[in-house]
Design a protein around this motif. Structure first.
Motif, PDB file in Angstrom:
ATOM      1  N   TYR A 205      24.619  38.888  -6.462  1.00 32.65           N
ATOM      2  CA  TYR A 205      24.045  37.790  -6.374  1.00 32.65           C
ATOM      3  C   TYR A 205      24.951  36.860  -5.279  1.00 32.65           C
ATOM      4  N   PRO A 206      24.261  36.124  -4.395  1.00 39.12           N
ATOM      5  CA  PRO A 206      22.869  36.165  -4.097  1.00 39.12           C
ATOM      6  C   PRO A 206      22.288  37.482  -3.655  1.00 39.12           C
ATOM      7  N   LEU A 207      20.916  37.895  -3.976  1.00 37.77           N
ATOM      8  CA  LEU A 207      20.419  39.383  -3.646  1.00 37.77           C
ATOM      9  C   LEU A 207      20.517  39.072  -1.964  1.00 37.77           C
ATOM     10  N   SER A 208      20.876  40.284  -1.816  1.00 35.58           N
ATOM     11  CA  SER A 208      20.849  40.805  -0.189  1.00 35.58           C
ATOM     12  C   SER A 208      19.617  40.759   0.291  1.00 35.58           C
ATOM     13  N   ALA A 209      19.142  40.289   1.601  1.00 31.46           N
ATOM     14  CA  ALA A 209      18.098  40.349   2.475  1.00 31.46           C
ATOM     15  C   ALA A 209      17.545  41.736   2.407  1.00 31.46           C
ATOM     16  N   LEU A 210      18.517  42.798   2.167  1.00 30.23           N
ATOM     17  CA  LEU A 210      18.071  44.354   2.073  1.00 30.23           C
ATOM     18  C   LEU A 210      17.882  44.683   0.426  1.00 30.23           C
ATOM     19  N   ALA A 211      17.454  43.709  -0.466  1.00 31.63           N
ATOM     20  CA  ALA A 211      17.647  43.858  -1.842  1.00 31.63           C
ATOM     21  C   ALA A 211      17.264  45.274  -2.174  1.00 31.63           C
ATOM     22  N   VAL A 212      15.970  45.688  -1.703  1.00 30.39           N
ATOM     23  CA  VAL A 212      15.438  47.017  -1.948  1.00 30.39           C
ATOM     24  C   VAL A 212      16.280  48.240  -1.735  1.00 30.39           C
ATOM     25  N   LEU A 213      17.252  47.995  -0.781  1.00 29.92           N
ATOM     26  CA  LEU A 213      18.091  49.195  -0.263  1.00 29.92           C
ATOM     27  C   LEU A 213      19.552  48.855  -0.933  1.00 29.92           C
ATOM     28  N   ALA A 214      19.990  47.669  -1.237  1.00 30.98           N
ATOM     29  CA  ALA A 214      21.258  47.227  -1.262  1.00 30.98           C
ATOM     30  C   ALA A 214      21.868  47.698  -2.758  1.00 30.98           C
ATOM     31  N   HIS A 215      23.134  48.373  -2.729  1.00 31.93           N
ATOM     32  CA  HIS A 215      23.923  48.479  -3.889  1.00 31.93           C
ATOM     33  C   HIS A 215      25.269  48.073  -3.532  1.00 31.93           C
ATOM     34  N   ALA A 216      26.130  48.020  -4.592  1.00 27.43           N
ATOM     35  CA  ALA A 216      27.346  47.644  -4.608  1.00 27.43           C
ATOM     36  C   ALA A 216      28.161  48.520  -5.505  1.00 27.43           C
ATOM     37  N   GLY A 217      29.463  49.056  -5.018  1.00 29.88           N
ATOM     38  CA  GLY A 217      30.171  49.921  -5.614  1.00 29.88           C
ATOM     39  C   GLY A 217      31.694  49.983  -5.320  1.00 29.88           C
ATOM     40  N   PRO A 218      32.163  50.897  -6.094  1.00 27.20           N
ATOM     41  CA  PRO A 218      33.698  50.890  -5.910  1.00 27.20           C
ATOM     42  C   PRO A 218      34.275  51.775  -5.010  1.00 27.20           C
ATOM     43  N   MET A 219      35.534  51.626  -4.336  1.00 24.91           N
ATOM     44  CA  MET A 219      36.124  52.363  -3.314  1.00 24.91           C
ATOM     45  C   MET A 219      37.577  52.715  -3.688  1.00 24.91           C
ATOM     46  N   ALA A 220      38.085  53.801  -3.730  1.00 26.24           N
ATOM     47  CA  ALA A 220      39.466  53.877  -4.320  1.00 26.24           C
ATOM     48  C   ALA A 220      40.047  55.311  -3.742  1.00 26.24           C
ATOM     49  N   ARG A 221      41.092  55.566  -4.008  1.00 25.07           N
ATOM     50  CA  ARG A 221      41.800  56.669  -3.448  1.00 25.07           C
ATOM     51  C   ARG A 221      41.442  57.916  -4.556  1.00 25.07           C
ATOM     52  N   THR A 222      40.984  57.992  -5.829  1.00 26.45           N
ATOM     53  CA  THR A 222      40.700  58.901  -6.673  1.00 26.45           C
ATOM     54  C   THR A 222      39.563  58.630  -7.351  1.00 26.45           C
ATOM     55  N   VAL A 223      38.644  59.572  -8.118  1.00 25.48           N
ATOM     56  CA  VAL A 223      37.648  59.593  -8.618  1.00 25.48           C
ATOM     57  C   VAL A 223      38.007  58.795  -9.871  1.00 25.48           C
ATOM     58  N   GLU A 224      39.058  58.983 -10.482  1.00 28.32           N
ATOM     59  CA  GLU A 224      39.670  58.296 -11.866  1.00 28.32           C
ATOM     60  C   GLU A 224      39.556  56.791 -11.369  1.00 28.32           C
ATOM     61  N   ASP A 225      40.195  56.355 -10.320  1.00 27.40           N
ATOM     62  CA  ASP A 225      40.346  54.974 -10.246  1.00 27.40           C
ATOM     63  C   ASP A 225      38.818  54.354  -9.942  1.00 27.40           C
ATOM     64  N   ALA A 226      37.885  55.081  -9.069  1.00 20.90           N
ATOM     65  CA  ALA A 226      36.714  54.653  -8.826  1.00 20.90           C
ATOM     66  C   ALA A 226      35.964  54.408 -10.127  1.00 20.90           C
ATOM     67  N   ALA A 227      36.032  55.159 -11.337  1.00 15.84           N
ATOM     68  CA  ALA A 227      35.605  55.039 -12.579  1.00 15.84           C
ATOM     69  C   ALA A 227      36.325  53.810 -13.292  1.00 15.84           C
ATOM     70  N   LEU A 228      37.499  53.789 -13.160  1.00  8.06           N
ATOM     71  CA  LEU A 228      38.145  52.649 -13.864  1.00  8.06           C
ATOM     72  C   LEU A 228      37.404  51.425 -13.165  1.00  8.06           C
ATOM     73  N   LEU A 229      37.173  51.340 -11.895  1.00  9.87           N
ATOM     74  CA  LEU A 229      36.763  50.082 -11.470  1.00  9.87           C
ATOM     75  C   LEU A 229      35.274  49.814 -11.780  1.00  9.87           C
ATOM     76  N   LEU A 230      34.492  50.910 -11.750  1.00  9.47           N
ATOM     77  CA  LEU A 230      32.970  50.876 -12.049  1.00  9.47           C
ATOM     78  C   LEU A 230      32.810  50.344 -13.646  1.00  9.47           C
ATOM     79  N   ASP A 231      33.544  50.680 -14.500  1.00  6.96           N
ATOM     80  CA  ASP A 231      33.666  50.389 -15.834  1.00  6.96           C
ATOM     81  C   ASP A 231      33.655  48.728 -15.773  1.00  6.96           C
ATOM     82  N   VAL A 232      34.654  48.097 -14.831  1.00  6.18           N
ATOM     83  CA  VAL A 232      34.569  46.689 -14.989  1.00  6.18           C
ATOM     84  C   VAL A 232      33.455  45.954 -14.201  1.00  6.18           C
ATOM     85  N   LEU A 233      32.792  46.677 -13.192  1.00  4.36           N
ATOM     86  CA  LEU A 233      31.951  46.037 -12.366  1.00  4.36           C
ATOM     87  C   LEU A 233      30.338  46.039 -13.032  1.00  4.36           C
ATOM     88  N   ALA A 234      30.123  47.348 -13.883  1.00  2.00           N
ATOM     89  CA  ALA A 234      28.986  47.539 -14.247  1.00  2.00           C
ATOM     90  C   ALA A 234      28.414  46.435 -15.401  1.00  2.00           C
TER      91      ALA A 234
END
Length: 473
Positions: A205-234
């Protein structure tokens, strides 16, 4: 500078140290701020840094850890957020001279709100091309963002500031957006992990002008860290009509699952892409390593033609909406202005035909995944090219999607897709492997990515390796 990527603690390492009392959030935040001081003059990853707020947040996190009551598994971890997310108290300028900084900034996006609840230390906001419109990271407001592995090279984009920050130790985590590859492209170029979850898994929010394509997600140095952050964001947010429901199981709980017997289709080129030989060899090597680890890998293409034309219509038509924010100001990136003008020529019939093709592509991939649990491809077919260019110099390509054929199709299908670093070129530039799964199979994609990380890690650079000097601008 590149060596710092390996000497900075991961988020998981930091929280383990906080629990043991061997490192405090204040110490970790001070070190992250020092890394910004040392490196960001070369990389230009941050659009805004708020040291005072970060240290205050770190002190609060330290008190929670000392009381044995951390707010979340990432409480006190220094991190950043891309400057496309509304973040209360900080301007969200989106890389544009046309956004007035002198206005109330009193609303948090869903991602920023979740982070405040979870307690990580927000260091600041990372750079983006204007409105996040392209696959590299420069804008009229903050200039060019450069790759920490070689500062003459691009980070990719549009979440290029986030990728550079994570890769060079200027925060362990970041949150990016991805409308056609904008998390995965820069993560691949900068040698970090970037996940585009299933559409709606991270509400916006607000929805992207590209809402049909737009995603948001984690960036990290390891897959474990990405999962830790996704657990918070989801999880759901009432402001996003595309948001998915609550998680049944945290992603970190299934990250270590045994992937032996998982079926993977390895497509070196999706049937239509041209791939640099070093990239092709590195990804094929990683696929063989997965097979040796028990994943059932077979070479197979999904069998769809390049959906560039449909993507281009969806992208440009959505971008045309940005004219409401940008107006006709002379300060707009000329490339973005051209995309907006192209979008204004798209008819409703054009848009609906592109949407029909998008849905058909999703149906095809759904059927494909009845035979193959995941799809493996290169993330980007080339290594990072010279900074300051929208397309590789001398390539003759018309626009950025032409050099990133592996990413944008899976924004159209809304599938989860992750990039994991697996090798470096002879020139020392990172190479990423992409794993795509069926919609809602984010846990499987993370588990296979963790297996890739384990069986085919990207080789560490020599500690003494220095980043090339940035050219005069």
């Amino acid at each position: 500078m590149a060596g710092d990527r390996y000497h900075s603690p991961t988020a998981a390492e930091l929280v383990a140290a906080y629990a043991a009392g061997t490192i405090s959030p204040v110490e970790a935040t001070t070190e992250a701020l020092e890394a910004i001081r040392r490196h960001d003059g070369d990389c230009n990853a941050y659009a805004l840094v708020d040291a005072e707020s970060a240290l205050a947040g770190a002190r609060a996190a330290e008190r929670r850890w000392r009381a044995g009551a951390p707010a979340s598994p990432i409480d006190g971890v220094p991190m950043s957020i891309k400057d496309l997310f509304l973040t209360r108290g900080w301007p969200t300028l989106r890389g544009s001279r046309c956004v007035d900084p002198d206005q109330p900034w009193d609303v948090d996006s869903p991602a920023a709100a979740r982070l405040r609840e979870a307690g990580p230390v927000l260091l600041g906001k990372t750079t983006t091309p204007e409105m996040g419109w392209k696959g590299v990271c420069d804008n009229p407001l903050t200039g060019v963002t450069r790759n920490p592995w070689d500062t003459t090279r691009t980070t990719g984009g549009s979440s290029g500031g986030s990728a550079a920050a994570v890769a060079s130790g200027m925060g362990a985590l970041s949150v990016g957006t991805d409308g056609g590859g904008s998390v995965r492209i820069p993560a691949s170029f900068c040698g970090v992990v970037g996940l585009k979850p299933t559409h709606g898994r991270v509400p916006q929010y607000p929805l992207s002008a590209l809402a049909v394509l737009a995603h948001a997600g984690p960036m990290a140095r390891t897959v474990e860290d990405a999962a830790l952050l996704l657990d918070v964001l989801a999880g759901p947010d009432p402001r996003d009509p595309f948001a998915l429901g609550p998680l049944a199981t945290p992603y970190t709980d299934t990250l270590g699952r045994d992937v032996a017997g998982v079926t993977a289709a390895f497509s070196p080129d999706l049937g239509y892409a041209r791939v640099d030989p070093e990239v092709a060899a590195a990804v094929a090597s990683a696929a063989r390593a997965l097979q040796d680890a028990g994943v059932r890998v077979e070479q197979a293409d999904p069998g769809f033609p390049d959906p560039y034309d449909a993507f281009d219509i969806l992208w440009c038509a959505g971008a045309a909406k940005w004219r409401d924010v940008l107006g006709d100001g002379a300060g707009v990136d000329p490339g973005l202005r051209a995309v907006i003008e192209r979008g204004l020529t798209c008819s409703a019939a054009d848009y609906l035909a592109a949407e029909v093709e998008r849905v058909a592509l999703g149906v095809r991939m759904g059927e494909f995944h009845t035979r193959h649990d995941v799809l493996i491809t290169p993330t980007v077919p080339i290594p990072a090219f010279e900074a300051g260019h929208d397309v590789p110099p001398g390539s003759g390509l018309s626009d950025w999607p032409r050099w990133t054929p592996f990413t944008y199709p899976f924004n159209m299908t809304h599938q989860p897709a992750i990039t994991v670093p697996v090798a470096r070129t002879s020139g020392g530039l990172p190479i990423g492997l992409q794993i795509v799964g069926p919609r809602h199979a984010d846990a499987l994609v993370l588990a296979v990515a963790r297996a890739v990380e384990r069986v085919h890690p990207m080789a560490d650079p020599p500690a003494a390796r220095a980043a090339a000097p940035a050219p005069a601008s």
